[in-house]
Scaffold this active site. Structure first.
Site: not given
Length: 335
Positions: A293, A274, A246
């Site tokens: 991601h 993000e 994360r």
């Protein structure tokens, strides 16, 4: 012959064909009565409410609305919730466990591609593949032999932060290689760390002694910004930070400063925020390998998550214990 239990999908329908391709969907429908055309995105929708009223099993995934007391009140017969994705934190409320509903997750299946991505990143980083590619792309000539002096994976020092499911998978994948592997995880005893193939170290010492640092800790209040400016500065010059966990685990401003300076490099599959703003220098820095991601399950890997769900429902129908049960206490120190 007893009727099959009724089940309902609750997830983003775009994922359904990849999670349950035809052979898996056929297996699923041999275990539960389910309408593949009904995929719930809003539990208050009249059609969803009618399905919930009869549901015994909820098959969830990315895009599922929160499962709270109101949802459970609308599903009096619900006895199992099987998640075709990773963590259930944040959307499965305590009331689910309080009512005695069995919860299962495909988090172990989702950990595998993240670990595979990490292994690839470690191997490429040890060969300086990212940096040498950039030089080759602009210079169009092979580097001189002296430029390879610090390149190679023999004895490369790899520090793993977090013996999570992904972290443990990474440690397992690293075993066949000639790495020196260290681990920091305050919840893992030294003997267990050694059994996992790593030398346990305090966080600061791990950072100081690692060529490559890979983050695999969950995002909790204890880990938030755990790699702040001081700790990032401990990574040796030329070191590489890999983050597939994360973005919140790293101070974004401090990380940007370190990367802009060129002192260290990074392989980042997650960031904070993000995605990054369009003007972020991390998109174009030659010492940053940035991906959107993608380390977790994508494309045909989603079928592995669906297979986990079907296998769990097979156990449920046989009265056997779930192999991937999630207990409420599991979420305290996990993702």
């Amino acid at each position: 012959m007893p009727q099959l239990p009724r089940a309902v999908f609750a997830l983003n329908p775009v994922h359904l064909p990849e999670l349950f391709p035809p052979p898996l969907m056929a297996r699923l429908r041999s275990l539960v009565r389910i309408d593949p055309a009904l995929v719930v995105r809003d539990f208050t929708d009249p059609g969803a409410a009618r399905a919930l009223a009869q549901a015994e099993v909820l098959i969830t995934g990315w895009g599922c609305p929160p499962v709270d007391a109101d949802v459970l009140a609308a599903a009096p017969g619900l006895r199992a919730l099987v998640h075709a994705a990773g963590s259930v934190r944040g959307w499965v409320g305590d009331v689910v466990w309080e009512r005695g509903i069995a919860v299962s997750s495909a988090v172990d299946a989702n950990a595998l591609p993240v670990a595979e991505y990490t292994l690839a990143a470690v191997l490429f980083a040890g060969k300086d593949a990212f940096g040498l590619r950039e030089r080759f792309r602009t210079g169009h000539t092979f580097p001189a032999p002296a430029d390879y002096a610090a390149v190679g994976n023999l004895g490369r020092r790899v520090g793993i932060i977090g013996a999570s499911r992904v972290g443990r998978r990474v440690l397992e994948l690293l075993l066949p290689f000639d790495f020196t592997v260290t681990l920091h995880d305050p919840y893992v005893e030294d003997t267990e760390a050694v059994a996992l193939g790593a030398t346990p170290l305090p966080l600061d010492e791990l950072l100081r002694t690692s060529d490559i640092v890979s983050l695999h800790a969950p995002d909790t209040p204890e880990t938030h910004r755990m790699l702040d400016r001081r700790r990032l500065a401990l990574i040796p010059d030329g070191g590489v930070l890999i983050n597939t966990s994360r973005g919140a685990l790293v101070d974004p401003g401090a990380l940007q400063d370190e990367l802009v300076s060129g002192r260290i490099s990074a392989v980042l599959d997650v960031t904070e925020p993000e995605p990054l703003p369009a003007d972020s220098p991390l998109y174009t820095l030659p010492n940053v390998f940035l991906t959107p991601h993608i380390a977790g399950s994508l494309g045909n890997e989603l079928a592995r998550l669906g297979r986990t769900v079907v296998d769990e429902l097979t156990r449920l129908s046989a009265g056997s214990p779930l192999a991937h049960a999630v207990l409420r206490g599991d979420l305290v120190n996990s993702a």
